[in-house]
Design an enzyme around this catalytic site. Sequence first.
Site, PDB file in Angstrom:
ATOM      1  N   GLY A  47       0.860  -1.183   0.000  1.00 28.71           N
ATOM      2  CA  GLY A  47       0.000   0.000   0.000  1.00 28.71           C
ATOM      3  C   GLY A  47       0.890   1.225   0.000  1.00 28.71           C
ATOM      4  O   GLY A  47       1.829   1.312   0.799  1.00 28.71           O
ATOM      5  N   GLN A 194      -5.840  -8.797  -2.289  1.00 32.83           N
ATOM      6  CA  GLN A 194      -5.831  -7.751  -1.251  1.00 32.83           C
ATOM      7  C   GLN A 194      -7.254  -7.357  -0.844  1.00 32.83           C
ATOM      8  O   GLN A 194      -7.470  -6.861   0.250  1.00 32.83           O
ATOM      9  CB  GLN A 194      -5.091  -6.491  -1.738  1.00 32.83           C
ATOM     10  CG  GLN A 194      -3.601  -6.662  -1.900  1.00 32.83           C
ATOM     11  CD  GLN A 194      -3.254  -6.933  -3.336  1.00 32.83           C
ATOM     12  OE1 GLN A 194      -4.018  -7.598  -4.034  1.00 32.83           O
ATOM     13  NE2 GLN A 194      -2.131  -6.458  -3.789  1.00 32.83           N
ATOM     14  N   ASP A 235      -1.596   4.663  -6.162  1.00 33.53           N
ATOM     15  CA  ASP A 235      -0.150   4.546  -5.920  1.00 33.53           C
ATOM     16  C   ASP A 235       0.596   5.735  -6.486  1.00 33.53           C
ATOM     17  O   ASP A 235       1.719   6.020  -6.065  1.00 33.53           O
ATOM     18  CB  ASP A 235       0.375   3.250  -6.542  1.00 33.53           C
ATOM     19  CG  ASP A 235      -0.049   2.079  -5.682  1.00 33.53           C
ATOM     20  OD1 ASP A 235      -1.207   1.644  -5.830  1.00 33.53           O
ATOM     21  OD2 ASP A 235       0.745   1.657  -4.826  1.00 33.53           O
TER      22      ASP A 235
HETATM   23  O1  MRU Z   1       0.413  -4.105  -4.509  1.00 34.35           O
HETATM   24  P1  MRU Z   1      -0.165  -3.316  -3.376  1.00 34.35           P
HETATM   25  O2  MRU Z   1      -0.983  -4.140  -2.452  1.00 34.35           O
HETATM   26  O3  MRU Z   1       0.894  -2.501  -2.659  1.00 34.35           O
HETATM   27  O4  MRU Z   1      -1.144  -2.271  -4.073  1.00 34.35           O
HETATM   28  C1  MRU Z   1      -1.846  -1.373  -3.272  1.00 34.35           C
HETATM   29  C2  MRU Z   1      -2.786  -0.525  -4.024  1.00 34.35           C
HETATM   30  O5  MRU Z   1      -2.857  -0.552  -5.222  1.00 34.35           O
HETATM   31  C3  MRU Z   1      -3.597   0.463  -3.227  1.00 34.35           C
HETATM   32  O6  MRU Z   1      -4.846   0.664  -3.801  1.00 34.35           O
HETATM   33  C4  MRU Z   1      -2.841   1.794  -3.211  1.00 34.35           C
HETATM   34  O7  MRU Z   1      -1.527   1.622  -2.746  1.00 34.35           O
HETATM   35  C5  MRU Z   1      -3.516   2.816  -2.409  1.00 34.35           C
HETATM   36  S1  MRU Z   1      -3.289   2.522  -0.727  1.00 34.35           S
HETATM   37  C6  MRU Z   1      -3.908   3.695   0.258  1.00 34.35           C
END
Ligand code: MRU
Length: 342
Positions: A47, A194, A235
Amino acid sequence: MTLKTIEWKDNAVIMIDQTKLPNILEYVTYTEYNQVADAIRTLVIRGAPAIGVSGAFGLALASLQCKATKKSELISYLENAKKILFETRPTAVNLGWGLDKIMEVANNANTVEEIRTNVIEYAKKMANDDVQINMEMGKNGSKLFNDNDTIMTHCNAGALATVGYGTALGVIRATKDSGKNVKVIATETRPIQQGSRLTAFELKHDGIDVSLIPDTAVGYSMANGLVDKIVVGADRVLRTGHVYNKIGTYQVATMAHQHNVPFYVAAPLSTFDMKSNPEDVIIEQRKGSEVTGIGDKKTAPDGIDVINPAFDMTPPEFITGIITEKGIAKPPFENSIKSFFE
Ligand code: MRU
């Protein structure tokens, strides 16, 4: 109290091991920056805001690990640690943001002792600020949602993706806390779930009404009027309003556009990248085994080629608004986003 994803305690970093959720809620403790780098790489913590703070805490650990007595030696040790932490994951802009902030604090200090103290204090402040910013963003975003809305979200942009409270899920929490009744539809978010492992877990943990759908039921849900609004995290957000988020977000946004469902993004200003253009953004590609199996169970033939991007880009024309701690950016995004940085 929402879950606390990461914290600094007794010169160590403690975080929830998210690879074990939802079955085991286990905390791991790290005292070396390389352990933090591994944790980011292997999604023990993930995240965008959470990995930004992890990077900062990683450098705080590095400042304690290094036995240098001269400022220049400690700075070069930190530069090397920064490189290792930065290379763990390429797409979330918060990681570079957190590392740069800490290097600035280190460079501004005069002695090695001052560097250690200031870096640790600043990293702790970044963690505290993250929760405050999420609550601010939640308050701003809650005005967009009505009593009895059913809100779809994708991936996990909750307490577990931040230090606490969450971005997209923070908006949902704040809407509920403002006295409105809300229901959530969470996508499972293949390939590593997730949505089902983390979003469903934390919403249930906090007593928020949540239904889980397979990613393939996004179109069905909207076509059948089951969704009033959508809110996701990000991200990376470009100055043009292009939003990079978990793979599949683009499909959700395309369906929302098709069915006239408002599509919101919640992201703190630390997720905005005001310099890059779409062609500069690196989309992380992950290992094929995430797609060829579910957990330990193989679900595809041996030797099959796999395409497994972790993120995709949603163009600005599919986005109704971007919720930040400074307010809500509306189209045209070039202007509204710029005003937040002036
Ligand atoms: O691969 P991840 O689990 O790190 O991806 C996370 C996401 O895409 C979330 O939607 C994003 O980081 C926003 S978190 C507040």
